[in-house]
Scaffold this motif. Structure first.
Motif, PDB file in Angstrom:
ATOM      1  N   SER A 100      33.266  43.345  59.908  1.00 29.06           N
ATOM      2  CA  SER A 100      34.679  43.535  59.593  1.00 29.06           C
ATOM      3  C   SER A 100      35.378  43.991  60.854  1.00 29.06           C
ATOM      4  CB  SER A 100      34.825  44.625  58.535  1.00 29.06           C
ATOM      5  OG  SER A 100      33.989  44.365  57.451  1.00 29.06           O
ATOM      6  N   TRP A 109      39.844  47.865  53.249  1.00 26.15           N
ATOM      7  CA  TRP A 109      38.601  47.727  54.003  1.00 26.15           C
ATOM      8  C   TRP A 109      38.298  49.009  54.789  1.00 26.15           C
ATOM      9  CZ3 TRP A 109      36.209  42.629  55.525  1.00 26.15           C
ATOM     10  CH2 TRP A 109      36.503  41.654  54.563  1.00 26.15           C
ATOM     11  N   ASP A 164      46.618  49.436  48.288  1.00 30.58           N
ATOM     12  CA  ASP A 164      45.253  48.938  48.263  1.00 30.58           C
ATOM     13  C   ASP A 164      45.279  47.456  48.653  1.00 30.58           C
ATOM     14  OD1 ASP A 164      45.106  48.773  44.611  1.00 30.58           O
ATOM     15  OD2 ASP A 164      46.187  47.559  46.074  1.00 30.58           O
ATOM     16  N   SER A 165      44.103  46.828  48.671  1.00 32.41           N
ATOM     17  CA  SER A 165      44.020  45.451  49.162  1.00 32.41           C
ATOM     18  C   SER A 165      44.883  44.505  48.330  1.00 32.41           C
ATOM     19  CB  SER A 165      42.567  44.978  49.136  1.00 32.41           C
ATOM     20  OG  SER A 165      41.784  45.783  49.988  1.00 32.41           O
ATOM     21  N   ALA A 166      44.891  44.711  47.026  1.00 32.08           N
ATOM     22  CA  ALA A 166      45.670  43.833  46.159  1.00 32.08           C
ATOM     23  C   ALA A 166      47.164  43.980  46.436  1.00 32.08           C
ATOM     24  CB  ALA A 166      45.369  44.141  44.691  1.00 32.08           C
ATOM     25  N   ALA A 167      47.596  45.196  46.702  1.00 31.74           N
ATOM     26  CA  ALA A 167      49.021  45.432  46.981  1.00 31.74           C
ATOM     27  C   ALA A 167      49.389  44.954  48.380  1.00 31.74           C
ATOM     28  CB  ALA A 167      49.331  46.913  46.830  1.00 31.74           C
ATOM     29  N   LYS A 195      48.092  42.399  50.057  1.00 33.28           N
ATOM     30  CA  LYS A 195      48.035  40.941  50.204  1.00 33.28           C
ATOM     31  C   LYS A 195      49.415  40.274  50.167  1.00 33.28           C
ATOM     32  CE  LYS A 195      44.864  37.296  48.684  1.00 33.28           C
ATOM     33  NZ  LYS A 195      45.887  36.261  48.706  1.00 33.28           N
ATOM     34  N   PRO A 196      50.256  40.553  49.168  1.00 35.38           N
ATOM     35  CA  PRO A 196      51.567  39.875  49.155  1.00 35.38           C
ATOM     36  C   PRO A 196      52.448  40.266  50.341  1.00 35.38           C
ATOM     37  CG  PRO A 196      51.305  41.290  47.205  1.00 35.38           C
ATOM     38  CD  PRO A 196      50.060  41.398  47.993  1.00 35.38           C
ATOM     39  N   PRO A 222      39.038  39.546  57.351  1.00 34.46           N
ATOM     40  CA  PRO A 222      39.219  38.156  57.736  1.00 34.46           C
ATOM     41  C   PRO A 222      40.577  37.659  57.254  1.00 34.46           C
ATOM     42  CG  PRO A 222      37.034  38.477  56.869  1.00 34.46           C
ATOM     43  CD  PRO A 222      37.764  39.763  56.658  1.00 34.46           C
ATOM     44  N   TYR A 245      41.899  34.864  56.456  1.00 33.43           N
ATOM     45  CA  TYR A 245      42.027  33.887  55.374  1.00 33.43           C
ATOM     46  C   TYR A 245      41.756  34.528  54.012  1.00 33.43           C
ATOM     47  CZ  TYR A 245      37.086  33.305  54.214  1.00 33.43           C
ATOM     48  OH  TYR A 245      35.813  33.526  53.767  1.00 33.43           O
ATOM     49  N   VAL A 246      41.115  35.691  54.020  1.00 32.86           N
ATOM     50  CA  VAL A 246      40.915  36.433  52.773  1.00 32.86           C
ATOM     51  C   VAL A 246      42.214  37.129  52.390  1.00 32.86           C
ATOM     52  CG1 VAL A 246      39.706  38.402  51.751  1.00 32.86           C
ATOM     53  CG2 VAL A 246      38.458  36.749  53.118  1.00 32.86           C
TER      54      VAL A 246
END
Lengths: 623, 302
Positions: free
Chosen positions: A229, A281, A342-345, A347-348, A362, A364-365
């Motif tokens: 990572s 992460w 968090d990761s979900a928040a 992302k957008p 990464p 693309y994730v």
């Protein structure tokens, strides 16, 4: 009078109950074990185990007589073969024809299966009957502790997650785990021995201070950035701003502020130069920035600084990092919700790749569009650190292949284990068997075939490139826990991708399968190797350290306390809740909490590890 | 004649209504949030865009939930354990409470003390596990029915009911008429104890419905998992998906699948909470009067 006697009797019973319930402290180094260890002492466990052993011995009287006769026969045969009844001429079968060998295997799983391909494969090929007891991963900790407390262990414990402290406690001290050392030799385990010759660090890591081995490893690629990572620069944005890729912390800071000022993509208020968060992460972008100040792995806790074991948060260089992050937070380089996203928040907020200059994970994730703008970072230098280095972690997994000391089939199990150190297992455990092997066992139609473009195809997917949740040919769906043996990326450090193993199995030749840069996964791994590869530096191999029970508990206590305190105080410093002038006070507080003691334990362990490793290399003629 | 309210009374009423409305919103909003999130798009949920109404309504979460066999197996198991377990609980609790309510019971105080002792002291998890293992109950459905057979607290509440709500004179007259102890229990005590039986059934049933730890410890077979355990496994699925993603040693497709699962797990967990709670939510209004009565039923009066 009767009432008084009764009251006295009840009081006595209560006292006995208290004494029984409040025996010696349970060694709760594993937080997950607290529910099961709160009322049972180590002595009680041993007593219970002894009682159980006695009961089992009583039950096994008759079979023992047969065993004695069998042992006598075995002794006669022993002169001919070191492992009678075991096929040493080839991998399969493991046991000679006519033998009925049956073993109990406990394994962890996350998804229920009707069939477990990997264990079926083991069973069919080895000739050993396997009684599988799958335990859901959310119960593995409780079940493991109950099994160890009751002494009712299966022959083989696969993916139970034994820590090094568990291995020392249940292996060295309580003698419940099989000492594998006598079985690790060229005769019984040639594949494992070959892997050890390539990776001597693995053998050193597996061996406890008493010189015994209780667990087999999972060997990944030698430390390689392709599977790590890290953080990623938006190369397109750097080009738009006319900037080179930052190589120093000052250049990085300047680039981030310029991204904020220039807003090269015109996103306005959505501009967030650092597209990361403390929860994403594990704060990967923080690690990249902290690394610039000389901390090899960029950890806030234990790390290496100038070759010495340190607790990063207690070091002077850490203060410079805190000041920088505080400035970032104040000036909006960090998102205002940096500590809660968090990761979900997250992302957008970074989707499209136009809102951030630096992201973690990464790309693309993190984003479906725009990942191709990003490439892996290049390690930074600073006034405090002139060396470009990037810590690569300890890549060997231990504690997931452990054998019961009382098993009747130790040699058979170790011989079976050797198969996991073959390239075939490395490929099959992830992708299933190749088509020509005809090893589907009725679970699916056909195995895989690789085409000339090095793509995997499965027979019953109409030739489409594989990987489908509905299809059983993927790691967890195969019912396999790839927590032992050689991992698919074993030769990545030499330039061979995971699929190269499949090509080797199909054709017999090793080919460096090129990375497909239009594929997000290949893209990030390729840039990681390209930009970070030459700076890869071994970080503190804490996974290879062994401590005795008392030290483990002490380490656990101090680590938990200091770790939590560091995280919360760092957040306060960065958000300005606590003034930066109090950093020396904070570091003094860490000393008062025992950080020097903690560092002392790890420094000693690191010294022992280094000495053992060098001695091992010398003995192998590799030093 | 209706009493005229003063200005002060009206002001108090207004503030009272406002305050109670606020309390109502605070209590109802989490339930409403659970419902609207379960019908919203995972990305919108992750982005924190769901507040009052569902955003980009979708049934995908419920479809994924009902697609899984484990949900139905969990429902089946939970209903089985709840019905049989509650019946077992009542079978033990009511007779125990009845006999302990009789002052003429020999050794009554000692028995009461022994029961009370177990409320505060226990053997611990490991000895209990060993006991069940030696009884060959581990990994069977019966361990989840037999374990926790009697709640001493509930038994004490029931005992007090028997002592205070049924006059001793009824038993005396029955005894005079030649009734045996069994006949008095079945034909006098039980018919007069419907309310306490209903309350205890409710208490035990709710406890059984929500329990998961016993299943976690005493069973490993997937087909024995109760609904709450299935729910727990999906709730922690999100964390495991993130761990898989961060391991860095899985292929790209695996990573994307793990990420999709992680996102879906967010909304699935809300749909699961709703599905798991729905039966009790539906049943509660019908048994509420017993519950309200039950809160005071074991108290000492006068």
């Amino acid at each position: 009078m009767a009432k008084k006697l009764l009251a006295l009797l009840m009081a006595l019973v209560m006292m006995l109950g208290i004494m029984a319930g409040c025996a010696s402290d349970e060694k709760a180094e594993d937080p997950d074990s607290s529910a099961t260890s709160s009322s049972a002492s180590t002595e009680k466990k041993e007593e219970t185990k002894k009682e159980e052993t006695k009961k089992e011995e009583t039950k096994k009287e008759e079979p023992k007589k047969e065993e004695t006769k069998t042992e006598e026969k075995k002794e006669e045969v022993k002169e001919e073969s070191p492992y009678p009844g075991i096929n040493l001429d080839s991998m399969w079968p493991v046991v000679e024809e006519g033998r009925n060998v049956e073993i109990d295997v406990g394994t962890r799983y996350s998804k229920a299966y009707e069939d477990w391909w990997t264990y079926k494969h083991f069973e069919e090929m080895s000739g050993i009957k396997i009684n599988l007891n799958p335990i859901h991963q959310d119960a593995i900790s409780e079940q493991k502790n109950l099994m160890l407390a009751s002494g009712d262990l299966p022959d083989l414990m696969h993916y139970f997650g034994f820590s090094n402290a568990d291995v020392v406690n249940y292996g060295d001290i309580q003698g419940m785990l099989l000492d594998m050392t006598p079985y690790i030799n060229e005769t019984l385990m040639p594949n494992f021995m070959a892997a050890c010759k390539e990776r001597p660090d693995v053998l050193v890591a597996m061996t406890t201070p008493s010189g015994t081995i209780y667990t087999l490893p999972r060997i990944s690629s030698a430390a390689n950035p392709a599977y790590m990572s890290m953080s990623y620069w938006n190369y397109e944005a750097l080009a738009k701003m006319g900037l080179e890729v930052p190589k120093t912390i000052d250049e990085a800071i300047a680039a981030l502020y310029q991204f904020q000022a220039d807003d090269p993509y015109g996103v306005g208020a959505a501009n967030m130069p650092i597209g990361g968060s403390a929860k994403h992460w594990g704060g990967i972008t923080e690690r990249f920035l902290l690394n610039a100040y000389g901390f090899v792995a960029g950890n806030k806790g234990l790390d290496l600084l100038d070759g010495e074991v340190v607790y990063s948060a207690a070091e002077e260089n850490y203060a410079a990092y805190l000041e920088m992050m505080n400035q970032f937070y104040t000036d909006g380089i960090l998102h205002p919700d940096y500590y809660t996203l968090d990761s979900a928040a997250l992302k957008p907020l970074v989707e499209g790749g136009e809102t951030s200059l630096l992201v973690g994970a990464p790309p693309y994730v993190l984003m479906q569009q725009g990942w191709d703008k990003f490439e892996a970072i290049t390690p930074l230098t600073s006034a405090q650190n002139k060396t470009q280095q990037y810590g690569v972690g300890f890549t060997t997994m231990l504690g997931n292949w452990v054998v019961n000391a009382e098993t009747e089939y130790a040699a058979e199990i170790m011989r079976l284990s050797d198969y996991t150190f073959t390239y075939e297992f490395a490929a099959y455990v992830t992708y299933g068997p190749k088509e020509s092997d005809d090893a589907t066992y009725g679970m699916f139609e056909k195995g895989w075939v690789m085409d000339d473009n090095y793509q995997l195809h499965y027979g019953d997917l109409d030739g489409k490139v594989a990987w489908n949740e509905a299809y059983p040919n993927m790691t967890t769906s195969l019912g396999a826990n790839p927590s032992v043996g050689i991992e698919g990326n074993y030769r990545v450090a030499e330039g061979y991708t995971t699929f190269a193993i499949c090509w080797y199995l199909q054709t017999g030749e090793w080919v460096k399968v090129p990375y497909d840069l239009t594929n997000g996964d290949d893209h990030y791994r390729y840039t990681s190797i390209k930009n970070v590869g030459k700076y890869a530096t071994p970080s503190l191999p804490t996974g290879a350290f062994y401590f005795d029970e008392e030290t483990s508990v002490r380490i656990s206590d101090i680590s938990a306390l200091i770790g939590t305190y560091t995280a919360t105080e760092e957040a306060k410093f960065i958000t300005g809740t606590r003034p930066l002038s109090e950093i020396p006070t904070f570091q003094q507080e860490l000393e008062d909490l025992g950080v020097e003691e903690l560092v002392g334990y790890y420094a000693e362990a690191y010294e022992n590890y280094t000495e053992t490793y060098e001695e091992y290399l010398k003995n192998m003629g590799m030093g | 004649m209706m009493k005229m309210k003063s200005v002060q009374d009206k002001v108090f009423d207004i503030f009272n209504i406002i305050f109670m409305l606020l309390v109502l919103v605070v209590m109802l909003y989490p339930l409403w949030f659970t419902i609207i999130v379960s019908f919203s798009d995972p990305l919108a949920v992750g982005g924190g865009k769901v507040w009052i109404l569902p955003v980009d309504p979708t049934l995908e979460a419920y479809q994924n939930v009902f697609k899984s066999d484990m949900i139905w197996i969990g429902y089946r198991n939970t209903i089985f354990y709840t019905v049989l377990g509650t019946a077992f609980n009542i079978f033990l609790t009511i007779p125990a409470a009845y006999v302990l309510s009789k002052k003429t019971l020999v050794g009554r105080n000692a028995l009461s003390w022994i029961f009370l002792f177990t409320m505060y002291f226990g053997g611990g998890l490991v000895p209990t596990y060993l006991l069940f293992k030696n009884l060959s109950l581990v990994n069977t459905p019966w361990v989840l029915i037999i374990s926790g057979g009697l709640s001493v607290y509930n038994m004490i509440v029931t005992r007090i009911f028997f002592q205070t709500s049924i006059p001793e004179e009824i038993y005396e007259s029955a005894r005079i008429d030649g009734a045996s102890n069994f006949r008095m229990f079945f034909q006098i005590a039980l018919p007069l104890s419907k309310s306490i039986i209903a309350v205890m059934t409710l208490f035990y049933a709710v406890s059984r419905w929500n329990s998961y730890f016993s299943a976690l410890v005493y069973t490993t077979k997937e087909e024995l998992a109760p609904l709450q355990l299935v729910l727990r496994r999906i709730l922690i699925l999100n964390e495991d998906m993130i761990k898989e993603i961060t391991s860095g040693s899985i292929s790209g497709d695996q990573m994307m699948d793990a990420l999709r699962k992680a996102q879906m797990a967010e909304t699935m967990k809300y749909s699961l909470i709703f599905i798991a709670s729905a039966p009790l939510l539906v049943a509660y209004p019908f048994v509420q009067k017993y519950f309200v009565k039950g809160v005071m039923i074991g108290s000492l009066k006068g």
